[in-house]
Design an enzyme around this catalytic site. Structure first.
Site, PDB file in Angstrom:
ATOM      1  N   HIS A  39      -6.244   1.268  -3.683  1.00  0.00           N
ATOM      2  CA  HIS A  39      -5.208   0.803  -2.763  1.00  0.00           C
ATOM      3  C   HIS A  39      -4.657  -0.532  -3.230  1.00  0.00           C
ATOM      4  CE1 HIS A  39      -7.643  -2.266  -0.381  1.00  0.00           C
ATOM      5  NE2 HIS A  39      -8.532  -1.735  -1.195  1.00  0.00           N
ATOM      6  N   HIS A  74      -2.259   0.795   6.950  1.00  0.00           N
ATOM      7  CA  HIS A  74      -2.700   0.726   5.554  1.00  0.00           C
ATOM      8  C   HIS A  74      -3.006   2.130   5.050  1.00  0.00           C
ATOM      9  CE1 HIS A  74      -4.023  -1.420   2.040  1.00  0.00           C
ATOM     10  NE2 HIS A  74      -5.175  -0.780   2.037  1.00  0.00           N
ATOM     11  N   CYS A  78       0.808  -1.227   0.000  1.00  0.00           N
ATOM     12  CA  CYS A  78       0.000   0.000   0.000  1.00  0.00           C
ATOM     13  C   CYS A  78       0.838   1.273   0.000  1.00  0.00           C
ATOM     14  CB  CYS A  78      -0.984  -0.007   1.165  1.00  0.00           C
ATOM     15  SG  CYS A  78      -0.209  -0.046   2.809  1.00  0.00           S
TER      16      CYS A  78
END
Length: 100
Positions: free
Chosen positions: A70, A58, A6
């Site tokens: 993402h 994240h 990510c």
């Protein structure tokens, strides 16, 4: 590139626009300009608490309309998700804006 995690996706995309980001989602969440969720603009980074200790683990890139893109994990396909999906809504932490 073959695949991203990510933070690597965020770094890659921002680099294309002349912006250098910190190396991890946690460090990315501590720099840039804080943005309220209701004031998100396309390109803002959105952060989620996904680490076992409850910290930021994240990051995604907001694209508008309540959605973000993402990399769900290293080597997995980059995908779209919604901020109001149960998983992400429960783990939303913050958002940051970086300018070139």
């Amino acid at each position: 590139p073959k695949g991203f995690d990510c933070s690597g996706l965020a770094i890659y995309v921002y680099k294309q626009h002349g912006v250098q980001l910190p190396a991890t989602s946690s460090s990315q969440s501590k720099s840039g300009q804080f943005v309220r969720k209701k004031e998100l603009l396309p390109g803002d980074l959105v952060f989620f608490r996904t680490s076992a200790l409850g910290g930021v683990g994240h990051v995604g890139i907001y694209i508008g309309g309540g959605k973000f893109t993402h990399a769900p994990g290293t080597g997995r396909k980059v995908t779209l998700a919604a901020l109001d999906e149960k998983y992400f809504k429960a783990r939303y932490h913050s958002a940051r804006r970086y300018k070139p």
